[in-house]
Write a protein that holds these residues in place. Structure first.
Motif: not given
Length: 87
Positions: A2-7
């Motif tokens: 999820i952090g990768f998608i937000v980034a």
């Protein structure tokens, strides 16, 4: 993940803000290009030995924004060609 998608979304939005002019890309295209830019930036930073591909670091972030900017430019060029050929 999820952090990768937000980034990727942040990187794509930042690249759109940096690129001058009006873009014809939607939010999903921005997210996709930001994600691809994140992978490219992370890979380049990893090759330079600054950290893992999924590790957040300054150099990887800079490379990711530059890659996303280039990808947005290419996508804009393709979109404009399609619109001109339809007319």
């Amino acid at each position: 993940m999820i952090g990768f998608i937000v980034a990727g979304l942040i990187i794509g939005a930042l690249a759109r803000l940096i690129k001058p002019g009006k873009q014809q890309l939607g939010i999903l295209a921005t997210l996709a290009l930001g994600l691809v830019g994140s992978v490219i930036g992370g890979t380049l930073a990893n090759l330079l030995g600054t950290g893992d591909i999924f590790e957040l670091n300054v150099l990887g972030f800079i490379f990711a924004v530059i890659a996303a900017l280039l990808l947005i430019g290419v996508a804009e060029g393709i979109t404009q060609k399609r619109h001109k050929s339809v007319r």
